[in-house]
Design an enzyme around this catalytic site. Sequence first.
Site, PDB file in Angstrom:
ATOM      1  N   CYS A  99      37.663  39.229  51.030  1.00 56.38           N
ATOM      2  CA  CYS A  99      36.712  39.628  49.996  1.00 56.38           C
ATOM      3  C   CYS A  99      35.428  40.087  50.670  1.00 56.38           C
ATOM      4  O   CYS A  99      34.917  39.405  51.565  1.00 56.38           O
ATOM      5  CB  CYS A  99      36.432  38.453  49.061  1.00 56.38           C
ATOM      6  SG  CYS A  99      35.271  38.844  47.741  1.00 56.38           S
ATOM      7  N   HIS A 141      42.552  40.662  41.820  1.00 58.42           N
ATOM      8  CA  HIS A 141      41.415  40.173  42.606  1.00 58.42           C
ATOM      9  C   HIS A 141      40.101  40.679  42.005  1.00 58.42           C
ATOM     10  O   HIS A 141      39.161  39.906  41.795  1.00 58.42           O
ATOM     11  CB  HIS A 141      41.562  40.631  44.065  1.00 58.42           C
ATOM     12  CG  HIS A 141      40.436  40.218  44.945  1.00 58.42           C
ATOM     13  ND1 HIS A 141      40.559  39.227  45.895  1.00 58.42           N
ATOM     14  CD2 HIS A 141      39.160  40.671  45.046  1.00 58.42           C
ATOM     15  CE1 HIS A 141      39.406  39.085  46.521  1.00 58.42           C
ATOM     16  NE2 HIS A 141      38.540  39.958  46.020  1.00 58.42           N
ATOM     17  N   GLU A 142      40.026  41.975  41.740  1.00 57.64           N
ATOM     18  CA  GLU A 142      38.790  42.550  41.193  1.00 57.64           C
ATOM     19  C   GLU A 142      38.535  42.058  39.770  1.00 57.64           C
ATOM     20  O   GLU A 142      37.384  41.792  39.398  1.00 57.64           O
ATOM     21  CB  GLU A 142      38.825  44.075  41.251  1.00 57.64           C
ATOM     22  CG  GLU A 142      38.972  44.652  42.648  1.00 57.64           C
ATOM     23  CD  GLU A 142      37.992  44.098  43.673  1.00 57.64           C
ATOM     24  OE1 GLU A 142      36.836  43.775  43.309  1.00 57.64           O
ATOM     25  OE2 GLU A 142      38.372  43.980  44.851  1.00 57.64           O
ATOM     26  N   HIS A 145      36.718  38.835  39.656  1.00 57.52           N
ATOM     27  CA  HIS A 145      35.268  38.946  39.861  1.00 57.52           C
ATOM     28  C   HIS A 145      34.515  39.114  38.544  1.00 57.52           C
ATOM     29  O   HIS A 145      33.367  38.675  38.429  1.00 57.52           O
ATOM     30  CB  HIS A 145      34.929  40.129  40.774  1.00 57.52           C
ATOM     31  CG  HIS A 145      35.041  39.834  42.225  1.00 57.52           C
ATOM     32  ND1 HIS A 145      34.257  38.896  42.870  1.00 57.52           N
ATOM     33  CD2 HIS A 145      35.839  40.371  43.179  1.00 57.52           C
ATOM     34  CE1 HIS A 145      34.568  38.869  44.148  1.00 57.52           C
ATOM     35  NE2 HIS A 145      35.535  39.751  44.365  1.00 57.52           N
TER      36      HIS A 145
END
Length: 188
Positions: A99, A141-142, A145
């Site tokens: 990351c 993953h994004e 966030h």
Amino acid sequence: MIYPIVPYGESILRQTAAPIELGTDLETLIESMFITMNAAKGLGLAAPQIGKSIQLFVVDVSPFVGDGMVQPDKHRKVYINPVLEIYQPNTITHYEEGCLSIPGIYVDVPRNKRVRIKFFDRNWQAQEEDLVDMPARVVQHEYDHLYGKLHIDYLRADRRLRLKSKLENIKQGRVEVAYKMSFTGNKV
């Protein structure tokens, strides 16, 4: 414009990002996010990672496409106000993720092999995609966030404890990276 990356420890990385009003002009921000992501050699970048608490992320998975041809329109994607759906039953795959906000720390993260995502593209056109393998992983993953979740949150407590000093160094700005980072002091 290249934005500095917000590091681990900054409170914005733990917040739920706000939805973006339909039709908002994001073109300059989107291009800057792609430039920032490429400068940092990332596969994806979420708006909270550049200090913007809005539901937007960009990805470029062309390094993982085996067709031998980079097709920017096909592999560079913009996701505005995304909604992620997990297929059931689904296969869980493991892969070591990094990351940009937590440099030098790689974590084996279990992710769904296949997902569906509904979103608006950069032209505010509603889209829906089915993704598998690496594109699905990068999007998950994004997407995390946007909801204040980091890849280290998937670690067992004992492993996270072993990383405590490294995480503290990142939080304090004691980390060397080849891209700009922003240490504002708005710590969690």
